[in-house]
Motif scaffolding. Sequence first.
Motif, mmCIF file in Angstrom:
data_model
loop_
_atom_site.group_PDB
_atom_site.id
_atom_site.type_symbol
_atom_site.label_atom_id
_atom_site.label_comp_id
_atom_site.label_asym_id
_atom_site.label_seq_id
_atom_site.Cartn_x
_atom_site.Cartn_y
_atom_site.Cartn_z
ATOM 1 N N UNK A 1 -10.106 0.806 -3.536
ATOM 2 C CA UNK A 1 -10.671 -0.367 -2.851
ATOM 3 C C UNK A 1 -9.577 -1.170 -2.172
ATOM 4 N N UNK A 2 -8.453 -1.356 -2.862
ATOM 5 C CA UNK A 2 -7.343 -2.109 -2.275
ATOM 6 C C UNK A 2 -6.824 -1.387 -1.034
ATOM 7 N N UNK A 3 -6.587 -0.073 -1.156
ATOM 8 C CA UNK A 3 -6.054 0.676 -0.017
ATOM 9 C C UNK A 3 -7.024 0.665 1.163
ATOM 10 N N UNK B 1 -11.097 10.607 1.858
ATOM 11 C CA UNK B 1 -11.766 9.573 1.077
ATOM 12 C C UNK B 1 -11.447 8.171 1.590
ATOM 13 N N UNK B 2 -10.274 8.009 2.184
ATOM 14 C CA UNK B 2 -9.822 6.660 2.545
ATOM 15 C C UNK B 2 -9.803 6.375 4.043
ATOM 16 N N UNK C 1 0.819 -1.216 0.000
ATOM 17 C CA UNK C 1 0.000 0.000 0.000
ATOM 18 C C UNK C 1 0.850 1.262 0.000
ATOM 19 N N UNK C 2 1.909 1.263 0.802
ATOM 20 C CA UNK C 2 2.829 2.400 0.839
ATOM 21 C C UNK C 2 3.500 2.560 -0.530
ATOM 22 N N UNK C 3 3.908 1.444 -1.132
ATOM 23 C CA UNK C 3 4.542 1.496 -2.458
ATOM 24 C C UNK C 3 3.567 2.042 -3.500
ATOM 25 N N UNK D 1 -8.706 8.402 -5.466
ATOM 26 C CA UNK D 1 -10.108 8.676 -5.728
ATOM 27 C C UNK D 1 -10.449 8.537 -7.200
ATOM 28 N N UNK D 2 -9.409 8.531 -8.060
ATOM 29 C CA UNK D 2 -9.682 8.425 -9.488
ATOM 30 C C UNK D 2 -9.621 6.973 -9.958
#
Length: 103
Positions: free
Chosen positions: A34-36, A66-67, A15-17, A27-28
């Motif tokens: 979804x993965x994050x 958003x996340x 996720x960091x990568x 958001x785009x």
Amino acid sequence: HDLSEHEVPYHVKAGVAVLEGSSEDLGSSSKVDKYLKRVINASGEHEVGLELVDKLLECGDEAVGKLVDSDLRMKAWKLVLGSHLTEEKVSVGAKILQSLPLE
């Protein structure tokens, strides 16, 4: 499927990568988002998840909003408080506090 306990650290690193290598706005891309979100939710109870929260906070308020909702930010803050404090964790904790809405 949910991420297992032993998979979480590897997905946090991924996720960091993704955040570091992403040239697009969060958001785009619904797949990336979804993965994050999945990794954030799975890592919310683990200290290793603070690395991902830190990276998200560096991305800016809109991306974070958003996340990472305020409940997840509070979980991350509690992880900081309950951990062995290092300079990095104090820095993440300060970013988390700054990102929380004033009530």
